[in-house]
Enzyme design. Structure first.
Site: not given
Ligand code: NAD
Length: 263
Positions: A156, A169
């Site tokens: 991130s 985080y």
């Molecule tokens: N959406 C954003 O703005 C953003 C920005 C920066 C980074 N990210 C990163 O992108 C990634 C995906 O995030 P997203 O926004 O698509 O949200 P999301 O909630 O759709 O994705 C999170 C994923 O993590 C999985 N997960 C959670 N706990 C878990 C566990 N204990 N074991 C296995 N899997 C687990 C969930 O099943 C889900 O598929 C994350 O790593 C997040 O930190 C997102």
């Protein structure tokens, strides 16, 4: 799907890819994109999200792709091992992992370093960083046995910008960046590449309905792009890094954020 189809070409018909954290958001888009480009996908998330994984697998198959779904928990060593082993058992080998998971519920209690509880710190590190270590340890031997492979981690921009909130985080994500540089350094000469994608704010389908529109407008006004980020923007970078087009990219932490951070 339509968005992805316009952007994709058939770069990875011989590849087997685990997408860990595929139920929703970025992981779902990544699995769809990789499948559209011909990869066989093992899509996984915790058991409580199996309905989402089932629907993803159905969508991949409906588009003519190959996918199976699995339940796993990044905090459970045995289930992480079973996930990467499934690539070998079901499809004959493992070429790439998109390690995308993060516990995004605990983030609401990730206040600041003086007030945050040890429990929040432990939970965050256990899923978001130690989970990445677990999957790396189980995936690498399969990749080395195959002559190489690609680890793609979702980090991130929070790992480097500095914020008054979310310290656990940010620390976990910064740890992923260090892991990437280590894996690339130790196994680059065995054909293993490791890279991290640092998304900026990505409006996932889930966020589009829950994030207040004035907040979305504020983010857009403060950035360097004509639009907000979409899950397909991250999926496109995952596909590049997994494919042969990414063969000379190793050990990098790549921001995909519409220019909101600058190197
Ligand atoms: N959406 C954003 O703005 C953003 C920005 C920066 C980074 N990210 C990163 O992108 C990634 C995906 O995030 P997203 O926004 O698509 O949200 P999301 O909630 O759709 O994705 C999170 C994923 O993590 C999985 N997960 C959670 N706990 C878990 C566990 N204990 N074991 C296995 N899997 C687990 C969930 O099943 C889900 O598929 C994350 O790593 C997040 O930190 C997102």
């Amino acid at each position: 799907m339509a968005n992805n189809a316009n952007r994709s070409c058939f770069r990875m018909s011989d590849k087997v890819v685990v997408v860990a954290g595929a139920a929703t958001g970025i992981g779902r888009a990544s699995a769809l994109r990789l499948a559209l480009e011909g990869a066989a996908i093992i899509a996984a998330s915790p058991a409580g999200e199996s309905a989402h994984i089932d629907s993803l697998v159905e969508d991949v198959k409906a588009a003519g792709g190959k996918a199976i779904g699995m339940a796993f928990d990044a905090t459970d060593e045995a289930s992480v091992k079973a996930l990467v082993d499934a690539a070998v058992d079901k499809f004959g080998g493992l070429d790439a992992v998109h390690a995308n998971f993060a516990d995004l519920r605990v983030i609401f209690d990730d206040s600041d370093i003086l007030s945050v509880s040890d429990d929040v710190l432990e939970r965050t590190l256990n899923v978001n960083l130690k989970g990445m270590v677990r999957i790396t340890r189980h995936a690498l031997p399969h990749m080395i046995a195959r002559g190489g492979g690609a680890m793609v981690y979702t980090s991130s921009t929070a790992s480097k910008i500095g914020e008054p909130v979310r310290p656990c985080y940010a620390m976990a994500k910064a740890g992923i960046n260090a892991l990437v540089r280590h894996v690339a350094s130790a196994w680059g000469q065995k054909g293993v590449r490791a890279n991290a994608i640092l998304p900026g704010l990505v409006i996932t389908p889930e966020k589009r309905s829950t994030m207040p529109s004035d907040l979305q407008e504020q983010v857009l006004a403060a950035g360097r792009s004509t639009r907000l980020g979409e899950v397909e923007d991250i999926a496109a970078m995952v596909a590049l890094l997994v494919s042969k087009d990414g063969e000379w990219v190793n050990g990098q932490c790549i921001a995909v954020d519409g220019g909101s951070t600058l190197n």
